[in-house]
Design an enzyme around this catalytic site. Structure first.
Site, short mmCIF file in Angstrom:
data_model
loop_
_atom_site.label_atom_id
_atom_site.label_comp_id
_atom_site.label_asym_id
_atom_site.label_seq_id
_atom_site.Cartn_x
_atom_site.Cartn_y
_atom_site.Cartn_z
N LYS A 80 0.90 -1.16 0.05
CA LYS A 80 -0.20 -0.12 -0.10
C LYS A 80 0.86 1.13 0.01
CE LYS A 80 -3.79 1.78 2.68
NZ LYS A 80 -4.65 1.76 3.97
N SER A 155 -9.74 1.26 3.18
CA SER A 155 -8.92 2.18 2.29
C SER A 155 -7.91 1.18 1.57
CB SER A 155 -8.22 3.21 3.31
OG SER A 155 -7.39 2.72 3.98
N SER A 179 -9.50 -1.23 7.56
CA SER A 179 -9.05 -0.98 6.00
C SER A 179 -8.18 -2.02 5.42
CB SER A 179 -7.99 -0.05 6.03
OG SER A 179 -8.79 1.26 5.82
N1 GLN Z 1 -13.17 3.18 7.08
C1 GLN Z 1 -12.45 3.91 8.17
C2 GLN Z 1 -12.23 5.45 7.97
O1 GLN Z 1 -12.34 5.91 6.98
C3 GLN Z 1 -11.36 3.06 8.37
C4 GLN Z 1 -10.09 3.48 7.59
C5 GLN Z 1 -8.86 2.84 7.97
O2 GLN Z 1 -8.85 1.65 8.61
N2 GLN Z 1 -7.60 3.19 7.46
O3 GLN Z 1 -11.31 5.78 9.09
#
Ligand code: GLN
Length: 487
Positions: A80, A155, A179
């Site tokens: 990532k 994400s 994420s």
């Molecule tokens: N969807 C969650 C957020 O928007 C988690 C994102 C993540 O785990 N980086 O914060």
């Protein structure tokens, strides 16, 4: 033979490599060809590192490096774009870092390289890991390999899509509130968030420091165990990376789960959850029962406060972490400004996308004098209650089974205009993040319109061995997903 290489797991590629049936260069080339053919449709990679991956491959094929030293030797992975690689553009999905080249490697990158893995490229993501759909990327949305007009989750959507579409053997993602697990669920692959403190975050661009963890996204549970083995452990460069022995994660996988107690939280199978998700999860629960596990109903009573607590805590920490992007020390600086204040304003206005700005504003507000007690402090107290729920539950069961998300992947654009709807889709992943416990998502079925469904297995702090074992045993017993359409 060569055409099938990209579809193989890490374990599958290793068998061919060790038998001398393919060279590392052939493996890398077959994946690079696939990236070239499919990435224009998927947008899973922001940067492809073809040259360096081929150069690394050569070291194995000429015998300079030995293939038999580690189970990851000769394996091409994707990471990532939130992880720093020395000299390689690390964007975090943001315009503000579009040309940032870190002067150092993240610890996980150094460890993967040490184990002989190669980095094929950096994957697309929601800007600064804020989002659940990978639509919040300055580099455009990622498309779900099962259904191109659907999101891959987020994400770490680029990593999950890259693994699902066979563009790499496995990948790393980061998980702050889901994420890794949620995109793995949406793309029909395996995603593991380790215990908070299990993996060093040195070189991970920070989002919410009390929550962020790095973990694997893979085709099989065994591959997730192999990757975790390579990256876990103490690191003097990260004071939160716990100094605690790393167990052998693969040797426990084949132990049957008969006699284990698996908890089913009643708060996770509530109204509002997609009926197809409920059915797939309950079928997996039945499979666990048939394998001899005892299913016990448990209660995690503070689950409903998870979203509210997380969406105070994570933005608060983000507002502080993102203060460093001021146009001076890192990345983008707006070229036209009359004075310093205007430079800050223009840099941050142009450099950050809408969701990141929303979080910075929410976070700054909830940390400000007069509001701190009402918001941040309160949310931290709720977080303790959620953690206690899990500690209490693990007195009655060895691991917990739950859906990874309340629904399969949604359409690109469907929730983009409504942040609250987007936040609600994190309901089943946030509590484990707030509690700091490990969780994995494995595929457990497919919806009637052909989108994968994920089952979450949660364990107690540092309970990765039990999480991986339960997940592996279920994976072996569950029917495999149908072939992916993008073959
Ligand atoms: N969807 C969650 C957020 O928007 C988690 C994102 C993540 O785990 N980086 O914060």
């Amino acid at each position: 033979m060569i055409a099938a290489i990209p579809t193989l797991s890490i374990g599958g590629i290793r068998k061919l490599l060790l038998a001398g049936e393919v060279s590392v260069t052939e493996v890398v080339r077959s994946l690079l060809e696939r990236i070239e053919a499919l990435n224009p449709k998927l947008n899973a990679f922001i940067t492809v590192l073809a040259e360096s991956a081929l150069a690394d491959a050569k070291h194995f094929d000429t015998g300079e490096r030995n293939l038999s030293t580690s189970p990851l030797a000769g394996i091409p992975l994707a990471v990532k774009d939130v992880l720093c690689i020395q000299g390689v553009r690390t964007t975090c999905g943001s315009k503000i870092l579009e040309n940032y080249r870190p002067p150092f490697d993240a610890t996980v990158i150094a460890r993967l390289r040490q184990a002989g893995a190669m980095v094929l490229g950096k994957t697309n993501m929601d800007e600064f890991a804020m989002g659940s759909s990978t639509e919040n990327s300055a580099f455009g949305p990622v498309h779900n390999p099962w259904h191109l007009d659907h999101v891959p989750g987020g994400s770490s959507g680029g990593s999950a899509a890259a693994v699902a579409a066979d563009l790499c053997a496995g990948a790393l993602g980061s998980d702050t509130g889901g994420s890794i697990r949620q995109p793995a669920a949406f793309c029909g692959v395996v995603g593991l968030k380790p215990t908070y403190g299990r993996v060093s975050r040195f070189g991970l661009v920070a989002f919410a420091s009390s929550l962020d963890q790095i973990g694997p996204i893979t085709k099989t549970v065994e591959d997730a165990a192999l990757l975790l083995q390579a990256i876990a452990g103490h690191d003097p460069a990260d004071s939160t990376a716990v100094d605690r022995a790393v167990p052998n994660y693969t040797e426990v996988l084949n132990r049957p789960i008969a006699g284990l107690k698996l908890g089913l939280p009643k708060e996770y199978l509530i109204e509002g959850i997609d009926p197809e998700v409920r059915r797939a999860v309950m079928d997996a629960v039945q499979t666990g029962r048939e394998l001899g596990a005892e299913i016990v109903e448990i209660s995690l009573p503070h689950t409903e406060y998870g979203i509210a607590a997380y969406y105070i805590i994570a933005p608060a920490e983000a507002s502080s972490n993102l203060a460093r992007y001021d146009g001076v020390k890192y990345g983008y600086r707006h070229p036209e400004a009359a004075d310093l204040l205007e430079m800050y304003q223009r840099t941050r206005s142009v450099g950050f996308g809408a969701e990141v700005k929303r979080r910075i504003m929410l976070g700054t507000y909830s940390l400000s004098a007069g509001y701190y007690d009402a918001y941040y402090k309160k949310a931290s107290q709720v977080r303790s209650l959620i953690r206690d729920d899990f500690l209490h539950a693990f007195r009655r069961c060895d691991a917990i089974l739950a859906p990874a998300a309340p629904h399969p992947a949604f359409k690109i654009g469907e929730k983009a205009a409504d942040p609250l709807q987007m936040y609600l889709s994190d309901v089943f992943t946030l509590p484990a993040s707030l509690a700091g416990i490990p969780g994995i998502s494995i595929p457990c079925g497919i919806s009637s319109n052909g989108l994968p469904i994920g089952l979450q297995v949660l364990g107690p702090h540092f309970g990765e061995p039990i999480v991986l074992r339960v997940a592996h045993q279920l994976e072996q017993a569950l029917p495999p997903l149908p072939p992916k359409p993008l073959h």
